[in-house]
Design a protein around this motif. Structure first.
Motif, PDB file in Angstrom:
ATOM      1  N   SER A 165      64.931  83.107  34.243  1.00  0.00           N
ATOM      2  CA  SER A 165      63.582  83.629  34.884  1.00  0.00           C
ATOM      3  C   SER A 165      62.695  82.551  35.549  1.00  0.00           C
ATOM      4  O   SER A 165      62.005  82.762  36.476  1.00  0.00           O
ATOM      5  CB  SER A 165      62.731  84.490  33.723  1.00  0.00           C
ATOM      6  OG  SER A 165      62.335  83.552  32.804  1.00  0.00           O
ATOM      7  N   THR A 168      63.655  82.189  39.001  1.00  0.00           N
ATOM      8  CA  THR A 168      63.497  83.206  40.113  1.00  0.00           C
ATOM      9  C   THR A 168      62.141  83.778  40.249  1.00  0.00           C
ATOM     10  O   THR A 168      61.840  85.365  40.281  1.00  0.00           O
ATOM     11  CB  THR A 168      64.496  84.297  39.371  1.00  0.00           C
ATOM     12  OG1 THR A 168      64.287  84.776  38.305  1.00  0.00           O
ATOM     13  CG2 THR A 168      66.002  83.971  39.400  1.00  0.00           C
ATOM     14  N   ASP A 169      61.180  83.086  39.936  1.00  0.00           N
ATOM     15  CA  ASP A 169      59.731  83.677  39.969  1.00  0.00           C
ATOM     16  C   ASP A 169      59.611  84.880  39.147  1.00  0.00           C
ATOM     17  O   ASP A 169      59.046  85.735  39.327  1.00  0.00           O
ATOM     18  CB  ASP A 169      59.366  83.972  41.499  1.00  0.00           C
ATOM     19  CG  ASP A 169      57.980  84.382  41.762  1.00  0.00           C
ATOM     20  OD1 ASP A 169      57.038  83.737  40.945  1.00  0.00           O
ATOM     21  OD2 ASP A 169      57.455  85.165  42.504  1.00  0.00           O
ATOM     22  N   ASP A 173      62.235  87.428  42.129  1.00  0.00           N
ATOM     23  CA  ASP A 173      62.608  87.137  43.439  1.00  0.00           C
ATOM     24  C   ASP A 173      64.060  86.336  43.440  1.00  0.00           C
ATOM     25  O   ASP A 173      63.708  84.837  43.295  1.00  0.00           O
ATOM     26  CB  ASP A 173      61.765  86.232  44.149  1.00  0.00           C
ATOM     27  CG  ASP A 173      62.226  85.607  45.575  1.00  0.00           C
ATOM     28  OD1 ASP A 173      63.425  86.291  45.906  1.00  0.00           O
ATOM     29  OD2 ASP A 173      61.622  84.997  46.314  1.00  0.00           O
ATOM     30  N   PRO A 174      65.190  87.053  43.242  1.00  0.00           N
ATOM     31  CA  PRO A 174      66.266  85.899  42.792  1.00  0.00           C
ATOM     32  C   PRO A 174      66.803  85.113  43.768  1.00  0.00           C
ATOM     33  O   PRO A 174      67.271  83.859  43.647  1.00  0.00           O
ATOM     34  CB  PRO A 174      67.479  87.085  42.845  1.00  0.00           C
ATOM     35  CG  PRO A 174      66.731  88.452  42.281  1.00  0.00           C
ATOM     36  CD  PRO A 174      65.583  88.307  42.919  1.00  0.00           C
ATOM     37  N   SER A 175      66.160  85.348  45.159  1.00  0.00           N
ATOM     38  CA  SER A 175      66.564  84.196  46.180  1.00  0.00           C
ATOM     39  C   SER A 175      65.763  82.963  45.811  1.00  0.00           C
ATOM     40  O   SER A 175      66.185  81.918  46.401  1.00  0.00           O
ATOM     41  CB  SER A 175      66.376  84.868  47.623  1.00  0.00           C
ATOM     42  OG  SER A 175      64.946  85.081  47.568  1.00  0.00           O
ATOM     43  N   ALA A 177      65.869  81.395  43.483  1.00  0.00           N
ATOM     44  CA  ALA A 177      66.683  80.268  42.520  1.00  0.00           C
ATOM     45  C   ALA A 177      67.456  79.516  43.285  1.00  0.00           C
ATOM     46  O   ALA A 177      67.684  78.457  42.711  1.00  0.00           O
ATOM     47  CB  ALA A 177      67.640  81.278  41.468  1.00  0.00           C
TER      48      ALA A 177
END
Length: 214
Positions: A165, A168-169, A173-175, A177
């Motif tokens: 986590s 990923t913010d 926002d997974p991007s 990472a």
């Protein structure tokens, strides 16, 4: 008489402090725990150990991470991971279950075996969850992620829902990472590990305090 007693008390307390042993924590996991692709000092276990010591914990972390291991493999290694000196266990497994598309029920059975074994051994546990990708479908994702929260509640162990986590913010926002991953796009960089440790550290510190009886 009091003057004679006080030095004796001080001596006893000093001797107890001198002989007190650090809390030993085994980190049971896969390549994320093992520190894949990083210099040894930059891996998750060494960075977390430094964080804990910097925050006042008298602790030794044992790296029981094996690259490529699934939850089944972790459960199979539990008995020889829980050596007599181990006081607490950090469990970070499931990433390779996801990569292989393993049924969430299989992962659940393995995690429960680990938690049950730790409970029988009188070892405190911190369970860390893994986020399932959306491409497996909503049902798979929900079942896989629920394994961690439900088992943590059932066994009364400390719990961090998402190992990644911090990259990923908060999971929104997974991007995000990508900036904190190695070139393989899977394993965190040294900076990524540092962010993960900053997030998990306070809960790991609580684990050490519980295991030490503080």
């Amino acid at each position: 008489m009091m003057r004679k007693i006080l030095p004796g008390i001080v001596f006893i307390l000093s001797a107890q402090m001198a002989t007190a042993e650090p809390v030993t924590v085994a980190a049971l996991g896969d390549s994320l725990t093992q520190g894949y692709g990083l210099p040894q000092a930059d891996g998750f276990v060494p960075q977390l150990e430094r964080w804990l010591r910097d925050n006042g914990a008298d602790v030794v972390l044992v790296n029981a991470g094996v690259s490529g291991d699934t939850s089944v493999g972790g459960a199979a290694r539990l008995d020889w991971t829980l050596t007599p000196e181990v006081d607490a266990l950090i469990v970070t497994l499931g990433g390779n279950d996801l990569l292989r598309g393993i049924d969430p029920s299989v992962t659940r059975t393995s995690l429960e075996k680990i938690l049950s074994g730790a409970e029988d051994a009188g070892v405190e546990v911190l369970l860390i969850g893994m986020p399932a990708p959306a491409n497996f479908g909503a049902d798979y994702k929900a079942a896989f992620e629920a394994n961690y929260s439900e088992l943590a509640e059932a066994y009364g162990v400390l719990f961090v829902p998402n190992f990644l986590s911090a990259l990923t913010d908060g999971g929104t926002d997974p991007s995000a990472a990508r900036a904190f991953l190695q070139e393989d796009g899977i394993h965190p960089s040294a900076e990524g590990v540092a962010r993960i440790v900053d997030t998990i550290g306070p809960v790991a510190l609580e684990l050490v305090e519980k295991a030490g009886g503080d």
